[in-house]
Design a protein around this motif. Structure first.
Motif, PDB file in Angstrom:
ATOM      1  N   VAL A 136       0.837  -1.196   0.000  1.00 11.90           N
ATOM      2  CA  VAL A 136       0.000   0.000   0.000  1.00 11.90           C
ATOM      3  C   VAL A 136       0.874   1.248   0.000  1.00 11.90           C
ATOM      4  N   VAL A 137       0.595   2.138  -0.939  1.00  9.46           N
ATOM      5  CA  VAL A 137       1.229   3.458  -0.916  1.00  9.46           C
ATOM      6  C   VAL A 137       0.161   4.456  -0.499  1.00  9.46           C
ATOM      7  N   VAL A 138       0.387   5.095   0.626  1.00 13.36           N
ATOM      8  CA  VAL A 138      -0.587   6.068   1.119  1.00 13.36           C
ATOM      9  C   VAL A 138      -0.092   7.463   0.759  1.00 13.36           C
ATOM     10  N   LEU A 139      -0.908   8.195   0.013  1.00 14.32           N
ATOM     11  CA  LEU A 139      -0.573   9.580  -0.350  1.00 14.32           C
ATOM     12  C   LEU A 139      -1.392  10.503   0.545  1.00 14.32           C
ATOM     13  N   VAL A 140      -0.720  11.155   1.460  1.00 12.63           N
ATOM     14  CA  VAL A 140      -1.423  12.041   2.391  1.00 12.63           C
ATOM     15  C   VAL A 140      -1.351  13.461   1.834  1.00 12.63           C
ATOM     16  N   ASP A 141      -2.488  13.999   1.507  1.00  9.88           N
ATOM     17  CA  ASP A 141      -2.566  15.344   0.946  1.00  9.88           C
ATOM     18  C   ASP A 141      -2.167  16.360   2.024  1.00  9.88           C
ATOM     19  N   ALA A 142      -1.138  17.117   1.766  1.00  9.78           N
ATOM     20  CA  ALA A 142      -0.720  18.142   2.732  1.00  9.78           C
ATOM     21  C   ALA A 142      -0.772  19.508   2.081  1.00  9.78           C
ATOM     22  N   SER A 143      -1.674  19.654   1.098  1.00  8.50           N
ATOM     23  CA  SER A 143      -1.792  20.947   0.412  1.00  8.50           C
ATOM     24  C   SER A 143      -2.522  21.934   1.324  1.00  8.50           C
ATOM     25  N   ALA A 144      -2.599  23.179   0.848  1.00 11.35           N
ATOM     26  CA  ALA A 144      -3.134  24.253   1.689  1.00 11.35           C
ATOM     27  C   ALA A 144      -4.564  23.982   2.140  1.00 11.35           C
ATOM     28  N   VAL A 155       4.701  -4.952  -8.611  1.00 15.41           N
ATOM     29  CA  VAL A 155       4.012  -5.527  -7.452  1.00 15.41           C
ATOM     30  C   VAL A 155       2.642  -6.028  -7.891  1.00 15.41           C
ATOM     31  N   GLU A 156       2.295  -7.257  -7.443  1.00 14.97           N
ATOM     32  CA  GLU A 156       1.039  -7.857  -7.923  1.00 14.97           C
ATOM     33  C   GLU A 156      -0.188  -7.159  -7.336  1.00 14.97           C
ATOM     34  N   SER A 157      -0.197  -7.028  -6.036  1.00 15.40           N
ATOM     35  CA  SER A 157      -1.410  -6.503  -5.403  1.00 15.40           C
ATOM     36  C   SER A 157      -1.126  -5.149  -4.788  1.00 15.40           C
ATOM     37  N   GLY A 158      -0.769  -4.208  -5.642  1.00 21.71           N
ATOM     38  CA  GLY A 158      -0.493  -2.861  -5.179  1.00 21.71           C
ATOM     39  C   GLY A 158      -1.779  -2.085  -4.946  1.00 21.71           C
ATOM     40  N   GLU A 159      -1.680  -1.168  -4.030  1.00 18.45           N
ATOM     41  CA  GLU A 159      -2.855  -0.355  -3.710  1.00 18.45           C
ATOM     42  C   GLU A 159      -2.395   1.057  -3.393  1.00 18.45           C
ATOM     43  N   ILE A 160      -3.093   2.013  -3.960  1.00 19.28           N
ATOM     44  CA  ILE A 160      -2.778   3.420  -3.686  1.00 19.28           C
ATOM     45  C   ILE A 160      -3.947   3.997  -2.904  1.00 19.28           C
ATOM     46  N   ALA A 219      -2.900  -1.216 -10.111  1.00 21.06           N
ATOM     47  CA  ALA A 219      -2.994  -0.852  -8.699  1.00 21.06           C
ATOM     48  C   ALA A 219      -4.414  -0.412  -8.351  1.00 21.06           C
ATOM     49  N   LYS A 220      -4.842  -0.887  -7.195  1.00 27.17           N
ATOM     50  CA  LYS A 220      -6.167  -0.485  -6.728  1.00 27.17           C
ATOM     51  C   LYS A 220      -6.066   0.936  -6.192  1.00 27.17           C
ATOM     52  N   LEU A 221      -7.056   1.744  -6.498  1.00 26.42           N
ATOM     53  CA  LEU A 221      -7.021   3.137  -6.068  1.00 26.42           C
ATOM     54  C   LEU A 221      -8.160   3.361  -5.081  1.00 26.42           C
ATOM     55  N   THR A 222      -7.826   3.876  -3.925  1.00 26.04           N
ATOM     56  CA  THR A 222      -8.836   4.144  -2.898  1.00 26.04           C
ATOM     57  C   THR A 222      -8.733   5.600  -2.506  1.00 26.04           C
ATOM     58  N   TYR A 223      -9.853   6.201  -2.277  1.00 26.52           N
ATOM     59  CA  TYR A 223      -9.893   7.620  -1.915  1.00 26.52           C
ATOM     60  C   TYR A 223     -10.590   7.754  -0.573  1.00 26.52           C
ATOM     61  N   MET A 224      -9.852   8.232   0.396  1.00 25.60           N
ATOM     62  CA  MET A 224     -10.446   8.487   1.709  1.00 25.60           C
ATOM     63  C   MET A 224     -10.707   9.979   1.789  1.00 25.60           C
ATOM     64  N   LYS A 225     -11.946  10.309   1.901  1.00 24.01           N
ATOM     65  CA  LYS A 225     -12.353  11.711   1.794  1.00 24.01           C
ATOM     66  C   LYS A 225     -12.394  12.360   3.177  1.00 24.01           C
ATOM     67  N   VAL A 226     -11.732  13.478   3.299  1.00 27.27           N
ATOM     68  CA  VAL A 226     -11.823  14.231   4.545  1.00 27.27           C
ATOM     69  C   VAL A 226     -12.447  15.591   4.246  1.00 27.27           C
ATOM     70  N   GLY A 227     -13.036  16.169   5.256  1.00 23.37           N
ATOM     71  CA  GLY A 227     -13.645  17.489   5.113  1.00 23.37           C
ATOM     72  C   GLY A 227     -15.153  17.405   5.032  1.00 23.37           C
ATOM     73  N   GLN A 228     -15.781  18.497   5.423  1.00 23.72           N
ATOM     74  CA  GLN A 228     -17.250  18.523   5.438  1.00 23.72           C
ATOM     75  C   GLN A 228     -17.803  19.756   4.736  1.00 23.72           C
ATOM     76  N   ARG A 229     -17.342  20.932   5.163  1.00 25.58           N
ATOM     77  CA  ARG A 229     -18.000  22.164   4.717  1.00 25.58           C
ATOM     78  C   ARG A 229     -17.165  22.883   3.662  1.00 25.58           C
ATOM     79  N   ASP A 230     -17.739  23.982   3.185  1.00 29.81           N
ATOM     80  CA  ASP A 230     -17.023  24.736   2.140  1.00 29.81           C
ATOM     81  C   ASP A 230     -17.080  26.229   2.378  1.00 29.81           C
ATOM     82  N   ARG A 231     -17.303  26.666   3.619  1.00 29.94           N
ATOM     83  CA  ARG A 231     -17.430  28.101   3.837  1.00 29.94           C
ATOM     84  C   ARG A 231     -16.033  28.739   3.844  1.00 29.94           C
TER      85      ARG A 231
END
Lengths: 923, 634
Positions: B94-102, B186-191, B214-226
């Motif tokens: 598993v390669v975990v890409l943690v978004d650290a943008s603004a 890698v056979e069973s890679g996951e991002i 590679a399997k791609l999974t998106y873990m969504k964070v955040g709720q509002r947009d104000r």
């Protein structure tokens, strides 16, 4: 103590011990969090799985069991055994709780990052393998070596920790070696350093990057405690020829000869064939050459010329090179934007005489269109940079065409010249027209003499067929004529049926009330006899002293023709002009047309009586108010203008006439005037453009002498050039650069007005077309990023030449309260990305490799020993202590066994009892 | 199976040595206790029984020995830290890409999106299977793996603590390419992408990104947009009147409702302007502050909601800009007297002009370091070590060859891209007499007569110093009567001193910055807005730095100190509404999963066989203890 009490106390103690242990466990371990950390003597300790300490809670169980033991062990040994077993379990629990501490080490892991892109010769890859091999040979026991190869993308090459032999360095396969991204390779390398090792990376490359930025990445590597070393490849570049750049001038004028420069790199002196293509054809002037190239960069220049078109793509190909490694870099392309000659639309009322001005303008590098009609839509008009409308009557120009001209000038900045002549200005009926509104002159010139200018006779048919609306409208027309005439002008109204009747006798128009009441009395009568009526008008006009004498004849029927031609000829001989108006379908058109032609007037065929007043009014205006001044004169310069630079008006010949007009107030600007101080040339701004009024003509009538004037062409050329649609003024500078690190083109447009003002709030759109020829077009917005600055950024994912265009739009009020968007400025540019930079045959960039290494404290060409030298650096790492606890547990296990298998206590007692004769027994 | 701890040979040795000890202890007979008994016939029976059960006794002892050896074997095995060989090649990688943008600094979820993302990754780490391995990488303007691919939860947890937020946008294509590089073969890679989904397209200049199988999974964070953000902020001095400047500010309400905002503009820390505005959602509002003066260096814009509440993303509520520094240029004018030239130089108050006669030039040259030298009708034998403007140069000392006289030349061709003539109206300048200049390779022809054939105005570089040469005496033309004349002189000096309208008031975060530094310097230090000092390399006269923090930076190069500013100014980062799906990758649409309740994988002791062995030891020891003391084993 009684056994039951003793047992009870023992059980209570065990339960108490168990409960206390459980409470302590829950209080200080279970609820303390996932890990427990502390510091002692400057060392950090941590229990990574503290909850496993729960195993120690089973200690009372061991005590309980030993309390009920049947083993034949002395009490002390039993206690010792129980203590050892409890200690064993506690040690196990500590091991399972995974005690760890932060320790320091000087072990080094070195990642070799090896460039295998196409620009690297095979021999250099062998060198790289040797470098890795010497590193493996010199590697201290605990240190590690890892391997990454990269070209466009990086790859980790598996290497066992105890590997002794360096693997062969392999390329990545076809199509994957055409780029070099060292930064990405380093990023992949970061993920190969195990915990607890000092991080070193050795980059073996020529330092030529096509993607990413090694120096910026070196900064980051430094911040992640990675020390970089660089080993530049030292193998000579194999024989190579590359077209580095093909350069054409930014702007090329149609028909002009210019140079096309090619920068051709060759690693060795050699002869090559160079072919320059213009579009799909070999460059006409100079297309094929055999060139002897020197080692290094060679500048090869071709001459070329573009006859027509808005852009042309050049491509240059080098072939027949004896030594050439890559074919990909043997062709380069460039796009030249061609500046076409300005186009002037010249609409002449008398096309046979259009050649004078047309030829003059053509000689001044204008494309002159004399054949097209006036445009009816803005899109048609925008093809032209300047429009000349000369000596044409108003009736031949529709309202739509007039409004199109107005829009063209006002909104698109077009230039418009209205030239006079016999049908120009008032003479052509242009008074009160749209064109008059946009011109800097009015067409109602003031009278210059006291005597009446015009004597007008209206000869109106009142035969029976005119009864009703036709007659009423005829009366209205007559009244309107009286209104239109100037106060001193004379008017006579004659009605006729079988006989003429003078309703109004030659009266100055200022007596309007009386004239109108007389006209109101007209009633319908009998037949139609034109001759006597016309004769009466002739008689009346002959007796007057007016400068212009004109008759308007209105009839709706047929009449005998006898004598009319002679009469009209006689009138014409006395400068009395006659116009005829035929109302309805029953007219004798041949007669009326003949009268107007012989009489030098106009013939109107009218179906609807309602239009009679308009026709009479126009006739009157044409005759009375736009007097042509046919006198010889030399125009004088009233106010200087840039376009007169180099033109000596004082030396100009005489003009033979002009149409009298009057200047509109400022900002209308009078440039030339007649001796009577009437405007000859005037101009003013209308919206974004200019309109100019030239009241003389532009052909061999009034301007006949000017045609022979040496500065005739220069005068008109400069005039048109200054006032034509100034595309150049509205073209802002655009700079576009290709960032090799990102592959993006960044275009910047500075919109700064001539008055030191930033042009803000423009809507900018950016278009990229290519690769040329015929590539797709991509349009995107170009947002404003600073006062007067607009920027766009787009990825360039193809190779070739690209045309860039930016249009700047602004909301414009169209004068009717509507706001619409008009393009007020534009920018052009082009960018070339002929082939991947990998094939640019660039020299090794040792400077970048050196600086990248220096930025992290590393160096160039390190020895294998230096690669693994921690250089005093220590790294903190997490040391697991659980194996030590397992070791202790094994020791405790053995000790416990010893205690259980060997009688350690009460040996003495046993020896004493042995002396007595007893039976031996075991329990 | 392989051993991550002690090697097998060592394990065998330990087991042999300790096992031998165990055997010896079992061979030794425990010396029996001597007990005096009163009546021997009573014991005869017992002895008889003992003889009958001795076989059983032997068996019990053997059982005990076996139990002890098993216990020892388990302990020794645990020391070896055995692992399944399959875990090296099988299991999930598993390669975990943690978004650290603004946008991940948004506080719509407590305490921030990034903190929630880290919690989500911790959850993932806990749920790693026995043979799973994971690599965590921070995704911002670059991608940075925080450690190697490992199955060690504690190591991964430690890496996660190093994820820090940046003021830059995320380079999603780059991060994806990195992940696919890591998962190559890698056979069973996951991002796993842990982000709010504000990631742009999965495509860049190299084309669309492919992640293969590679399997791609998106873990969504955040709720509002104000959120209301400053999406543009810049300042420019006017090209001619450099004492004044214009500021541009653009605000965007990226939320769903209109917002009332108060804007504060500060110059050198002092309040310059306060404005209240109503913003409509999604409509950028541009505001210009023309003809400003007063501030010397720093400009800052701050916004706040009028109702006193805070929006969800504070990172874009401030922006910074620096005014280009005005340098008082020292100009030496070598002229027998030229009123037009003197008048032109009077226009710029930031010029320090010294006039000398040609004869006094050598002395004057030595007195100071000149930013520009103007030779009016006088040409020295060699070009001084300074930037030089030559007006009507002659003789061998001229930087370009001066040839044929030109009668009534004009500027038929003008290089409008060059800063010296960019905004000048030279097209209709009348010149009575001029001379054709012959440029050398690398020189730029700024203006030429005869349709471009006769250069009149040439710029270039000689010995590292710039020069401009004009091939006619200005007094032989009407140029001094035009506004273009003083502008030309000032543009030349600005070009010499690099002071032109192209100055950048602020860099953008997330890009590689190239900051000009004085010649000869190879490394500089940069003080970041957070106070840390970083050493930065210099390449081709420019310090190269990837900037990820917004604010004011200070660059020190020897004695030279330069300030510059950086801003986020990215409407796509200010638009913080979390996206329901990732950008399309390989034609796949990946819907976001909530970060909590993700993948309820069994919690166990994955890949920690030593732990299992020790637990088995604990169990066996408890059993052995009971059997021994109850005499089931002896």
């Amino acid at each position: 103590m009684r056994p039951i009490v003793r047992k009870g106390l023992w059980a209570a103690m065990l339960v108490g011990l168990g409960l206390a242990g459980l409470w302590l466990y829950l209080r200080y371990v279970w609820f303390a969090g996932a890990t427990i950390a502390w510091q002692r003597h400057g060392t950090d300790y941590e229990l990574l799985n503290p909850r496993n300490l729960g195993i120690a809670l089973f200690a009372p169980y061991f005590l309980w069991v030993i309390g009920r033991s049947l083993a034949d062990l002395p009490l002390a040994q039993r206690i010792l055994s129980a203590a050892l077993r409890v200690a064993f379990v506690i040690v196990l629990a500590l091991g399972l709780a995974q005690l760890a501490r932060t320790a320091t080490t000087q072990k080094v892991c070195t990642v070799y990052v090896i460039d295998v892109s196409d620009s690297i010769p095979d021999a250099a890859l062998d060198d790289a393998r040797l470098a890795v091999q010497s590193a493996l040979d010199a590697r201290p026991k605990d240190d590690l070596v890892r391997l990454v190869t990269f070209a466009k993308r990086p790859r980790a090459v598996p290497l066992a920790d105890d590997e002794k032999k360096a693997p062969t360095i392999e390329r990545h396969g076809p199509g994957l070696g055409g780029a070099t991204d060292i930064a990405s390779a380093l990023q992949l390398a970061y993920g190969l350093f195990p915990e607890g090792y000092i991080r070193h990376a050795v980059v073996l490359s020529d330092g030529v990057q096509t993607d990413g930025d090694l120096l910026a990445e070196a900064n980051r590597a430094g911040s992640y405690k990675v020390k970089l070393f660089s080993i530049p490849y030292k193998r000579p570049v194999p024989g190579e020829v590359a077209v580095r750049e093909l350069r054409v001038p930014d702007k090329i004028h149609e028909g002009e000869t210019f140079d096309v420069h090619a920068q051709i790199f060759s690693s060795v002196p050699q002869s090559v064939k160079v072919v320059l293509m213009q579009g799909e054809l070999v460059n006409g002037l100079d297309g094929v050459r055999h060139v002897d190239l020197q080692a290094g960069d060679n500048d090869v220049t071709f001459k070329s010329r573009v006859v027509e078109g808005t852009q042309v793509t050049y491509s240059l190909t080098v072939s027949e090179a004896a030594q050439d490694r890559f074919k990909e870099n043997n062709t380069a392309t460039a796009v030249a934007a061609i500046i076409a000659k300005p186009v002037v639309l010249y609409v002449e009322g008398n096309p046979a005489r259009a050649s004078y001005l047309a030829n003059a303008l053509a000689a001044q590098q204008f494309n002159v269109d004399t054949t097209s009609p006036l445009p009816t839509t803005l899109a048609e008009a925008e093809r032209y940079d300047f429009i000349v409308l000369s000596d044409i009557p108003e009736e031949r120009v529709s309202l739509t065409q007039q409004e199109t001209i107005e829009q063209y000038v006002r909104d698109t900045g077009g230039g418009f010249l209205f030239a006079g002549g016999e049908s120009g200005y008032g003479l052509g009926g242009w008074s009160h027209s749209t064109i008059e509104r946009i011109l800097p002159v009015r067409m109602d010139a003031e009278k210059r003499r006291d005597e009446p200018e015009v004597a007008m006779a209206l000869v109106i048919d009142r035969s029976g067929s005119m009864t009703g609306l036709p007659l009423e409208m005829a009366k209205q027309a007559a009244k309107a004529t009286a209104d239109t005439l100037a106060a001193d002008d004379l008017l006579e109204v004659i009605v006729f049926d079988s006989l003429p009747t003078r309703i109004v006798r030659m009266t100055p128009a200022k007596h309007r009330a009386r004239i109108q009441s007389d006209i109101a009395r007209i009633q319908a009568g009998g037949g139609t006899e034109i001759f006597p009526a016309l004769d009466a008008a002739y008689q009346a006009l002959t007796a007057t002293r007016a400068k212009k004498k004109h008759v308007i004849l209105l009839t709706d029927g047929q009449a005998p023709q006898n004598g009319i031609r002679d009469l009209v000829q006689a009138m014409a001989a006395e400068s009395i002009t006659v116009s005829t108006v035929g109302l309805g379908g029953g007219i004798d058109e041949t007669l009326l047309r003949m009268i107007s032609e012989v009489g030098g007037g106009r013939f109107y065929r009218v179906a609807d009586p309602q239009s009679l007043p308009r026709i009479f009014t126009r006739e009157t205006e044409m005759v009375s108010r736009s007097a042509a001044v046919e006198e010889y004169f030399q125009p004088k310069v009233v106010s200087p203008a840039d376009f007169l630079r180099g033109v000596d008006i004082g030396s100009a010949p005489f003009l033979h006439g002009y149409v009298a007009t009057k200047m509109k107030p400022s900002p209308a600007q009078e440039i030339l005037e007649s001796e009577l101080a009437e405007p000859i040339l005037a101009r003013w701004h209308v919206g974004l453009g200019w309109t100019l009024a030239w009241t003389s003509d532009v052909k061999n009538l009034w301007a006949v002498e000017w045609l022979r004037w040496p500065q005739w062409g220069q005068f008109w050329g400069q005039l048109v050039r200054e006032h034509m649609r100034q595309r150049r003024r509205q073209v802002f500078d655009m700079r576009a650069e290709l960032d090799p690190a990102t592959g993006h083109v960044h275009a910047v447009l500075d919109a700064i007005g001539g008055d030191d003002r930033f042009e803000n709030h423009l809507g900018a759109n950016f278009t990229v077309t290519g690769p040329q020829p015929g590539g797709p077009t991509h349009t995107q917005p170009m947002p404003q990023t600073a006062p007067g600055r607009y920027e766009a950024d787009f990825p360039l994912d193809r190779y070739g030449s690209f045309l860039l265009h930016a249009s700047l739009d602004k909301p414009i009020d169209d004068g009717h309260g509507n706001v619409r968007t008009a393009t007020v400025a534009e920018s052009f540019g082009h960018i070339t990305n002929s082939y991947p930079r990998e094939y640019l045959a660039l020299a090794p960039d040792v400077a970048t490799l050196t600086q990248a290494a220096a930025a992290t404290g590393g160096g160039l060409d390190p020895t294998p020993a230096a690669v693994f030298d921690p250089a005093g650096e220590v790294i903190r790492y997490h040391e697991d202590l659980w194996p030590r606890f397992v070791g202790v547990a094994i020791a405790l296990f053995l000790l416990d066994l010893l205690v259980r298998r060997v009688r350690l206590f009460d040996r003495k007692k046993t020896a004493k009892t042995m002396a007595r004769p007893t039976l031996r027994g075991a329990v | 199976m392989f051993f991550a701890g002690l090697p097998f040979a060592q394990l065998l040795a330990i087991f042999g040595a300790v096992g031998f000890g165990v055997l010896v202890l079992y061979i030794l007979k425990l010396r029996r206790r001597v007990v005096a008994v009163p009546f021997s016939p009573l014991w005869e029976r017992i002895l008889r029984d003992k003889e009958a059960t001795s076989l059983f006794s032997k068996l019990k002892r053997l059982l005990s020995l076996l139990l002890q050896l098993a216990l020892l074997a388990l302990l020794v095995l645990a020391l070896g830290d055995p692992r399944r060989t399959e875990s090296l090649i099988k299991g999930r990688t598993v390669v975990v890409l943690v978004d650290a943008s603004a946008s991940m600094q948004a506080t719509d979820v407590s305490p921030s999106r990034l903190a929630q993302a880290k919690d989500a990754v911790k959850n993932l780490i806990r749920n790693l299977g026995g043979s799973d391995r994971m690599l965590i990488a921070q995704m911002d303007a670059m991608v940075t793996p925080l450690g190697p691919m490992t199955d060690d939860a504690s190591v991964l947890g430690g890496q996660l603590d190093n994820v820090h937020p940046t003021d830059a946008r995320a380079d999603f294509p780059r991060a994806l390419r990195f992940a696919s590089d890591v998962l190559r073969g890698v056979e069973s890679g996951e991002i796993v992408v842990v982000s709010d989904g504000q990631l742009g397209e999965a495509s860049d200049a190299s084309g669309p990104v492919h992640v293969g199988n590679a399997k791609l999974t998106y873990m969504k964070v955040g709720q509002r947009d104000r959120n209301v953000g400053i999406t543009q902020f810049s300042v420019r001095r006017y090209p001619l009147d450099k004492s004044r400047y214009e500021v541009m500010l653009e605000l965007t309400d990226t939320g769903a409702a209109p917002e009332d905002v108060e804007i504060q503009l500060l110059g050198d820390g002092t309040l310059v302007d306060v404005t209240k505005l109503r913003l409509q959602p999604g409509v950028p509002l541009q505001r210009f502050y023309p003809q400003l003066s007063g501030a010397n260096r720093r400009l800052e814009a701050k916004i706040a909601l009028v109702d006193g509440t805070a929006d969800d993303l504070p990172a874009d509520d401030r922006a910074y800009a620096l005014l280009p520094e005005r340098h008082r240029a020292k100009v030496l004018v070598v002229t027998p007297g030229n009123t037009y030239l003197e008048a032109a130089l009077l226009l710029d108050e930031y010029l320090d002009v010294t006039d000398v006669l040609p004869a006094a030039y050598p002395e004057a040259l030595k007195t100071a370091t000149w930013d520009a030298v103007i030779f009016d009708g006088a040409t020295p034998p060699e070009m001084p070590k300074a930037n030089v403007l030559y007006l009507d140069p002659r003789g061998p000392g001229a930087p370009v060859k001066v040839t044929d006289a030109l009668k009534q030349p004009g500027f038929d061709k003008i290089d409008r891209k060059h800063p010296v003539v960019r905004y000048l109206g030279l097209d209709d300048v009348n010149v009575a007499l001029g001379h054709k200049l012959v440029p050398e390779t690398g020189d730029k022809v700024l203006g030429a007569s005869d349709g471009g054939a006769s250069p009149l105005l040439v710029a270039g570089t000689r010995g590292g110093y710039r020069f401009v040469a004009m091939g006619f005496d200005v007094r032989d033309s009407d140029l001094p009567l035009r506004t273009a004349w003083p502008l030309f002189v000032i543009d030349c000096i600005n070009w010499f001193t690099d002071e032109d309208a192209q100055y950048l008031s602020a860099f953008r975060t997330g890009e590689v910055w190239r900051i000009p530094v004085a010649g000869g310097i190879t490394a500089v230090t940069v003080k970041l807005p957070d106070g840390t000092v970083q050493s930065v390399p210099v390449h081709e006269g420019r310090a190269v730095l990837l900037g990820e923090q917004a604010g004011f930076y200070e660059l020190t190069a020897g004695e030279q100190r330069t300030e510059f500013a950086a801003n986020l100014l990215d409407v796509s980062e200010s638009a913080i509404a979390p996206r329901d799906a990732l950008p399309v990758v390989d034609g796949r649409t990946v819907a976001g999963q909530p970060v909590h309740g993700l993948r309820e994988a069994p919690i166990g002791l994955p890949n920690k066989a030593w732990m299992g062995l020790l637990f088995a030891v604990a169990l066996l020891t408890a059993l052995e203890w009971a059997t021994y003391h109850r005499r089931l084993t002896v």
